[in-house]
Write a protein that holds these residues in place. Structure first.
Motif, PDB file in Angstrom:
ATOM      1  N   TRP A   1       0.780  15.128  -3.813  1.00  0.00           N
ATOM      2  CA  TRP A   1       0.384  15.236  -2.418  1.00  0.00           C
ATOM      3  C   TRP A   1       1.207  16.309  -1.716  1.00  0.00           C
ATOM      4  CZ3 TRP A   1      -3.558  14.678   0.389  1.00  0.00           C
ATOM      5  CH2 TRP A   1      -3.491  14.543   1.765  1.00  0.00           C
ATOM      6  N   HIS A   2       2.474  16.072  -1.497  1.00  0.00           N
ATOM      7  CA  HIS A   2       3.427  17.036  -0.925  1.00  0.00           C
ATOM      8  C   HIS A   2       2.989  17.566   0.437  1.00  0.00           C
ATOM      9  CE1 HIS A   2       6.610  20.328  -1.919  1.00  0.00           C
ATOM     10  NE2 HIS A   2       7.152  19.231  -1.390  1.00  0.00           N
ATOM     11  N   LEU A   3       2.383  16.677   1.239  1.00  0.00           N
ATOM     12  CA  LEU A   3       1.983  17.028   2.601  1.00  0.00           C
ATOM     13  C   LEU A   3       2.488  15.993   3.598  1.00  0.00           C
ATOM     14  CD1 LEU A   3      -1.671  18.273   1.926  1.00  0.00           C
ATOM     15  CD2 LEU A   3       0.331  19.670   2.478  1.00  0.00           C
ATOM     16  N   THR A   4       3.519  15.237   3.217  1.00  0.00           N
ATOM     17  CA  THR A   4       4.124  14.241   4.105  1.00  0.00           C
ATOM     18  C   THR A   4       5.565  14.632   4.379  1.00  0.00           C
ATOM     19  OG1 THR A   4       2.710  12.440   3.338  1.00  0.00           O
ATOM     20  CG2 THR A   4       4.826  11.826   4.298  1.00  0.00           C
ATOM     21  N   PRO A   5       5.979  14.717   5.656  1.00  0.00           N
ATOM     22  CA  PRO A   5       7.351  15.128   5.969  1.00  0.00           C
ATOM     23  C   PRO A   5       8.389  14.252   5.279  1.00  0.00           C
ATOM     24  CG  PRO A   5       6.013  15.104   7.952  1.00  0.00           C
ATOM     25  CD  PRO A   5       5.182  14.486   6.872  1.00  0.00           C
ATOM     26  N   ARG A   6       9.512  14.837   5.019  1.00  0.00           N
ATOM     27  CA  ARG A   6      10.572  14.248   4.207  1.00  0.00           C
ATOM     28  C   ARG A   6      10.868  12.795   4.534  1.00  0.00           C
ATOM     29  NH1 ARG A   6      14.661  17.008   1.614  1.00  0.00           N
ATOM     30  NH2 ARG A   6      16.392  15.721   0.900  1.00  0.00           N
ATOM     31  N   PHE A   7      11.135  12.499   5.797  1.00  0.00           N
ATOM     32  CA  PHE A   7      11.614  11.169   6.149  1.00  0.00           C
ATOM     33  C   PHE A   7      10.480  10.176   6.431  1.00  0.00           C
ATOM     34  CE2 PHE A   7      15.258  13.939   7.317  1.00  0.00           C
ATOM     35  CZ  PHE A   7      16.148  13.451   6.373  1.00  0.00           C
ATOM     36  N   ASP A   8       9.232  10.608   6.209  1.00  0.00           N
ATOM     37  CA  ASP A   8       8.085   9.707   6.358  1.00  0.00           C
ATOM     38  C   ASP A   8       7.586   9.199   5.009  1.00  0.00           C
ATOM     39  OD1 ASP A   8       8.387  10.435   8.971  1.00  0.00           O
ATOM     40  OD2 ASP A   8       6.363  11.215   9.246  1.00  0.00           O
TER      41      ASP A   8
ATOM     42  N   TRP B   1       0.082  10.413   5.158  1.00  0.00           N
ATOM     43  CA  TRP B   1      -0.200  10.034   3.776  1.00  0.00           C
ATOM     44  C   TRP B   1      -1.696  10.249   3.493  1.00  0.00           C
ATOM     45  CZ3 TRP B   1       2.952   5.811   0.979  1.00  0.00           C
ATOM     46  CH2 TRP B   1       4.301   5.880   1.357  1.00  0.00           C
ATOM     47  N   PRO B   2      -2.094  10.310   2.255  1.00  0.00           N
ATOM     48  CA  PRO B   2      -3.500  10.647   1.940  1.00  0.00           C
ATOM     49  C   PRO B   2      -4.536   9.761   2.612  1.00  0.00           C
ATOM     50  CG  PRO B   2      -2.146  10.809  -0.031  1.00  0.00           C
ATOM     51  CD  PRO B   2      -1.263  10.232   1.029  1.00  0.00           C
ATOM     52  N   LEU B   3      -4.284   8.458   2.706  1.00  0.00           N
ATOM     53  CA  LEU B   3      -5.293   7.566   3.274  1.00  0.00           C
ATOM     54  C   LEU B   3      -5.518   7.820   4.756  1.00  0.00           C
ATOM     55  CD1 LEU B   3      -5.103   6.200   0.508  1.00  0.00           C
ATOM     56  CD2 LEU B   3      -5.149   3.993   1.666  1.00  0.00           C
ATOM     57  N   ALA B   4      -4.543   8.404   5.421  1.00  0.00           N
ATOM     58  CA  ALA B   4      -4.721   8.742   6.834  1.00  0.00           C
ATOM     59  C   ALA B   4      -5.299  10.140   7.023  1.00  0.00           C
ATOM     60  CB  ALA B   4      -3.388   8.638   7.577  1.00  0.00           C
ATOM     61  N   GLN B   5      -5.418  10.870   5.926  1.00  0.00           N
ATOM     62  CA  GLN B   5      -5.948  12.231   5.994  1.00  0.00           C
ATOM     63  C   GLN B   5      -7.361  12.321   5.418  1.00  0.00           C
ATOM     64  OE1 GLN B   5      -4.454  15.004   7.415  1.00  0.00           O
ATOM     65  NE2 GLN B   5      -2.927  13.565   8.193  1.00  0.00           N
ATOM     66  N   GLY B   6      -8.045  11.186   5.346  1.00  0.00           N
ATOM     67  CA  GLY B   6      -9.452  11.201   4.963  1.00  0.00           C
ATOM     68  C   GLY B   6      -9.754  10.690   3.577  1.00  0.00           C
ATOM     69  N   PHE B   7      -8.727  10.407   2.781  1.00  0.00           N
ATOM     70  CA  PHE B   7      -8.974   9.882   1.440  1.00  0.00           C
ATOM     71  C   PHE B   7      -9.018   8.360   1.479  1.00  0.00           C
ATOM     72  CE2 PHE B   7      -7.257  14.101   0.461  1.00  0.00           C
ATOM     73  CZ  PHE B   7      -8.210  14.542  -0.446  1.00  0.00           C
ATOM     74  N   GLU B   8      -9.964   7.800   0.745  1.00  0.00           N
ATOM     75  CA  GLU B   8     -10.104   6.345   0.686  1.00  0.00           C
ATOM     76  C   GLU B   8      -9.259   5.735  -0.415  1.00  0.00           C
ATOM     77  OE1 GLU B   8     -14.710   5.816   2.039  1.00  0.00           O
ATOM     78  OE2 GLU B   8     -14.314   6.994   0.224  1.00  0.00           O
ATOM     79  N   ARG B   9      -8.927   6.524  -1.419  1.00  0.00           N
ATOM     80  CA  ARG B   9      -8.096   6.070  -2.530  1.00  0.00           C
ATOM     81  C   ARG B   9      -7.055   7.132  -2.833  1.00  0.00           C
ATOM     82  NH1 ARG B   9      -9.945   2.498  -6.088  1.00  0.00           N
ATOM     83  NH2 ARG B   9      -7.697   2.299  -6.480  1.00  0.00           N
ATOM     84  N   PHE B  10      -5.849   6.691  -3.246  1.00  0.00           N
ATOM     85  CA  PHE B  10      -4.817   7.634  -3.668  1.00  0.00           C
ATOM     86  C   PHE B  10      -3.992   7.014  -4.774  1.00  0.00           C
ATOM     87  CE2 PHE B  10      -0.319   9.121  -3.311  1.00  0.00           C
ATOM     88  CZ  PHE B  10      -0.521  10.402  -3.799  1.00  0.00           C
ATOM     89  N   TYR B  11      -3.690   7.830  -5.766  1.00  0.00           N
ATOM     90  CA  TYR B  11      -2.750   7.445  -6.819  1.00  0.00           C
ATOM     91  C   TYR B  11      -2.005   8.715  -7.227  1.00  0.00           C
ATOM     92  CZ  TYR B  11      -0.803   5.441 -11.101  1.00  0.00           C
ATOM     93  OH  TYR B  11       0.051   4.979 -12.075  1.00  0.00           O
ATOM     94  N   GLY B  12      -0.691   8.694  -7.098  1.00  0.00           N
ATOM     95  CA  GLY B  12       0.059   9.895  -7.446  1.00  0.00           C
ATOM     96  C   GLY B  12       1.461   9.851  -6.896  1.00  0.00           C
ATOM     97  N   PHE B  13       1.969  11.022  -6.516  1.00  0.00           N
ATOM     98  CA  PHE B  13       3.333  11.114  -5.997  1.00  0.00           C
ATOM     99  C   PHE B  13       3.346  11.978  -4.742  1.00  0.00           C
ATOM    100  CE2 PHE B  13       2.625  14.252  -9.293  1.00  0.00           C
ATOM    101  CZ  PHE B  13       3.221  15.427  -8.856  1.00  0.00           C
ATOM    102  N   LEU B  14       4.245  11.627  -3.824  1.00  0.00           N
ATOM    103  CA  LEU B  14       4.297  12.291  -2.524  1.00  0.00           C
ATOM    104  C   LEU B  14       5.165  13.540  -2.532  1.00  0.00           C
ATOM    105  CD1 LEU B  14       4.674   9.205  -0.146  1.00  0.00           C
ATOM    106  CD2 LEU B  14       2.575  10.411  -0.759  1.00  0.00           C
ATOM    107  N   HIS B  15       6.065  13.656  -3.495  1.00  0.00           N
ATOM    108  CA  HIS B  15       7.041  14.735  -3.503  1.00  0.00           C
ATOM    109  C   HIS B  15       6.475  16.010  -4.127  1.00  0.00           C
ATOM    110  CE1 HIS B  15       9.461  11.134  -2.900  1.00  0.00           C
ATOM    111  NE2 HIS B  15      10.429  11.912  -2.439  1.00  0.00           N
ATOM    112  N   GLY B  16       7.311  17.045  -4.174  1.00  0.00           N
ATOM    113  CA  GLY B  16       6.874  18.336  -4.684  1.00  0.00           C
ATOM    114  C   GLY B  16       6.837  18.423  -6.189  1.00  0.00           C
ATOM    115  N   ASP B  17       7.626  17.597  -6.869  1.00  0.00           N
ATOM    116  CA  ASP B  17       7.571  17.556  -8.323  1.00  0.00           C
ATOM    117  C   ASP B  17       7.818  16.127  -8.758  1.00  0.00           C
ATOM    118  OD1 ASP B  17      10.415  17.094  -8.477  1.00  0.00           O
ATOM    119  OD2 ASP B  17      10.750  19.234  -8.305  1.00  0.00           O
ATOM    120  N   ALA B  18       7.654  15.893 -10.046  1.00  0.00           N
ATOM    121  CA  ALA B  18       7.823  14.550 -10.574  1.00  0.00           C
ATOM    122  C   ALA B  18       8.269  14.634 -12.021  1.00  0.00           C
ATOM    123  CB  ALA B  18       6.516  13.753 -10.488  1.00  0.00           C
TER     124      ALA B  18
END
Length: 680
Positions: free
Chosen positions: A133-140, A150-167
């Motif tokens: 994802w990597h579109l959520t500010p650091r402390f959120d 987060w993805p569900l608030a940006q129009g996605f109905e389902r999300f599975y993954g990671f919020l950071h820039g790498d994993a």
């Protein structure tokens, strides 16, 4: 009578009414695949000898665009791809890890820039996001949210993954919808993130297809491939044993020859010489060449491994009978990454801590490269080669950072499959292309909020018309102070060297001050690779483009310019809910994000209540991260111990004697003493 039910005293004198809902039966599905740090020359369809048969098949069935541009960094490109707006105009001028107090860099996509997922969801599509994802500010990014980015608030109905820039591909920090979760398996059980993400993407599409097979879907599939760490089961890397022993300069020449032969690169394009700050392969020692080649074998295996699983996804769509009516768009968020520096890295976390890389350390860990004990990144000679025929790489607005592969396979195919399209285009064009193909108009308002104008234009006309007009005639670029602008066939680029990477700061020629930046000038119609600088011949054009860049910067919230990452930290947004003192963490909940825990660097006291059984015991009391970057407060053979590993250099503190049987409170205290050290 106005729309609505008629309500009488009984059902006999009442009339029901059902509000209309969109039902786009027969409309196309859309799959967008976003690779990470993959350069122009790093997939087979664009000249590489790295095996990517699934991507190559998509290219053979669709179209390849060779003048497609992105923003030179991940968060900005992803924001532009999903909103159709320029990155600074939606607050995403840099990484979401560093949200600052300036509009172009606050890392918050505004409600005035609804994502394509939101628009399609409102029009009747199912919307799913899988991967990075990597579109959520650091402390959120903690379990407390807020979740509006987060993805569900940006129009996605389902999300599975990671919020950071790498994993870490073996032990990722995962999220399902709005909940942090543990990976379903451990590395010793065969877990790998790419395989997991593909399984989840298939499951989401199958679930929707089973329930409503006529309902179209939008799948945003963004794996960690090929961002560092380059991690892959060993057999995939070993398949490339010896394949890159010729070195990056010769490999680049071979790729370039294939690009020209395939029409990806125009005849007459000049391939620049190796700059002196890229090590000469022939002058490297035998051991260095063995090490550098292994780094690239692992990278290539990582790419081929993902391509295999992308093939599983495409096969699943075919099995469900939906592939023919699915438009597939595949690209990368920026050019190849040079963050491994001149000699590569066994642990890319060193880049963030500004710890110099070491040939000796890399050689000592050569057998771990790609495995569970490494967080590796190849040397920058491979990034230079992987962006052939362009200059530089990620983080710079030269073409090596901003021009990446684009493959589009429209639903139903095209009249000349496998063709190359030469239209100048940009990542902001993806949203209008999707909406155009789906027959959906961009809304003027969403939830009562007037929408910003979409910056891009649809590529649909080029699907069946090789001579269609360019979608991009004027476009600005800015990344950590590196600047460029395209206008009416010209491209001007500054020689600014962004701060933040040790080897670049020490070795790259160019300006370190905005006051001394020099513009180079290129005529892109005649100079595909930015190889002939015409600035001295056309000073009037340079002056015009310099003024145009500042005009576009003002319009898109690019200012203030800043190239020093350390100074940028001083302008970062503080956490809305800083960790209390003391922070009490109760077991039994979801994994705790590192953003929710105070840094140990300023000093810390960790305490835990333990029950020691008869005969002693061992176990983990608290842990954060993993063996490549993290800490663990543990009991080993009855003795409390603190284990720390930031950059593959382990430290540990352990009591001399074990705890006696019974209940105890044990603790670890760190007192900093400056220069990164301290007393434990």
């Amino acid at each position: 009578m106005a729309d609505g039910p008629k309500i009488g005293r009984t059902l006999d004198d009442s009339v029901p009414w059902h509000p209309p809902r969109p039902r786009p039966a027969g409309a196309p599905n859309v799959v967008v695949v976003v690779l990470d740090d993959v350069g122009f020359a790093q997939i087979g369809a664009f000249g590489a000898d790295i095996k990517t048969p699934t991507m190559d098949r998509l290219a053979a069935e669709g179209l390849r665009y060779n003048r497609f541009h992105v923003t030179a960094l991940c968060s900005p490109s992803r924001a532009s791809l999903l909103t159709g707006r320029n990155p600074h105009a939606v607050g995403m001028g840099l990484l979401v890890d560093m949200p600052t107090g300036f509009p172009g860099y606050n890392a918050r996509i505004p409600r005035s820039a609804a994502s394509v997922a939101r628009v399609l969801r409102d029009a009747g599509w199912s919307t799913m996001a899988v991967g990075k994802w990597h579109l959520t500010p650091r402390f959120d990014r903690t379990a407390a949210g807020p979740f509006d980015s987060w993805p569900l608030a940006q129009g996605f109905e389902r999300f599975y993954g990671f919020l950071h820039g790498d994993a870490n591909q073996w032990t990722p920090n995962l999220v399902r919808d709005n909940t942090p979760i543990q990976p379903p398996e451990a590395p010793v059980e065969g877990y790998h993130l790419t395989e997991d993400l593909t399984d989840e993407a298939l499951r989401m599409v199958r679930d929707q297809n089973n329930a409503a097979p006529e309902k179209p879907f939008f799948l945003y599939f963004a794996p960690g491939t090929a961002h560092a760490p380059h991690q892959v089961p060993r057999e995939w890397a070993d398949e490339y044993a010896g394949a890159f022993d010729q070195g990056w300069e010769k490999w680049r020449e071979e790729v370039f020859a294939r690009q020209v032969a395939a029409g990806i690169v125009p005849e007459g394009t000049e391939l620049s010489e190796r700059p002196d700050w890229i090590p000469d392969w022939e002058e490297c020692t035998e051991e260095e060449r063995r090490l550098f080649a292994r780094f690239h074998e692992v990278y290539a295996g990582f790419m081929t491994h993902f391509d295999h699983h992308l093939g599983r996804l495409m096969a699943g769509l075919e099995e469900m009978g939906v592939a023919e009516n699915t438009m597939v768009i595949l690209t990368s968020d920026n050019g190849a990454s040079a963050e491994g520096g001149t000699v590569g890295s066994i642990n890319e976390h060193r880049y963030g801590y500004r710890v110099p890389e070491s040939i000796e350390d890399n050689l000592a860990g050569i057998d771990e490269i790609g495995g569970t004990r490494a967080y590796n990144h190849y040397p920058w000679g491979w990034a230079w080669a992987g962006n052939a025929p362009f200059k530089l790489w990620k983080r710079h607005t030269w073409l090596g950072g901003t021009r990446t592969p684009l493959i589009v396979r429209p639903a139903g195919g095209v009249s000349d499959p496998g063709a190359v399209r030469e239209q100048m285009c940009h990542i902001v064009d993806i949203v209008p292309t999707i909406l155009d193909v789906c027959g959906v108009s961009a809304p003027d308002e969403v939830d009562g909020v007037p929408q910003q104008e979409i910056a891009g234009r649809s590529l649909r006309a080029s699907f069946d018309d090789a001579g269609a007009s360019d979608t991009m005639t004027t476009q600005y670029f800015e990344m950590i102070g590196s600047r460029s602008v395209v206008h009416d066939g010209w491209k001007a680029t500054t020689d600014h060297v962004p701060m933040g990477m040790l080897d670049e700061e020490a070795l790259l020629p160019g300006s370190r001050s905005f006051d001394t930046d020099r513009w180079s000038l290129y005529r892109l119609e005649d100079d595909f690779a930015e190889s002939r600088d015409l600035a001295d011949d056309h000073p009037e054009v340079v002056k015009e483009l310099d003024g145009l860049w500042w005009e576009l910067a003002e319009r898109n919230q690019v200012l203030p310019l800043q190239d020093d990452m350390q100074r940028r930290v001083m302008t970062m947004e503080p956490p809305l809910w800083p960790a209390p003192d003391p922070l009490v963490v109760h077991p039994g909940g979801s994994p705790v994000a590192d953003e929710a825990v105070p840094s140990l660097g300023g000093g810390a006291l960790l305490e835990a209540d333990v029950d020691v059984p008869a005969g002693g015991g061992s176990g983990v009391l608290a842990a954060m991260g993993d063996w490549t970057n993290g800490w663990a407060f543990v009991v080993l053979d009855g003795c409390p111990a603190m284990l720390l590993n930031l950059t593959s250099t382990p430290y540990s503190v352990r009591t001399a004697s074990p705890l006696p049987e019974g209940r105890h409170r044990v603790g670890f205290q760190f007192l900093p003493s400056g220069a990164g050290g301290g007393t434990a």
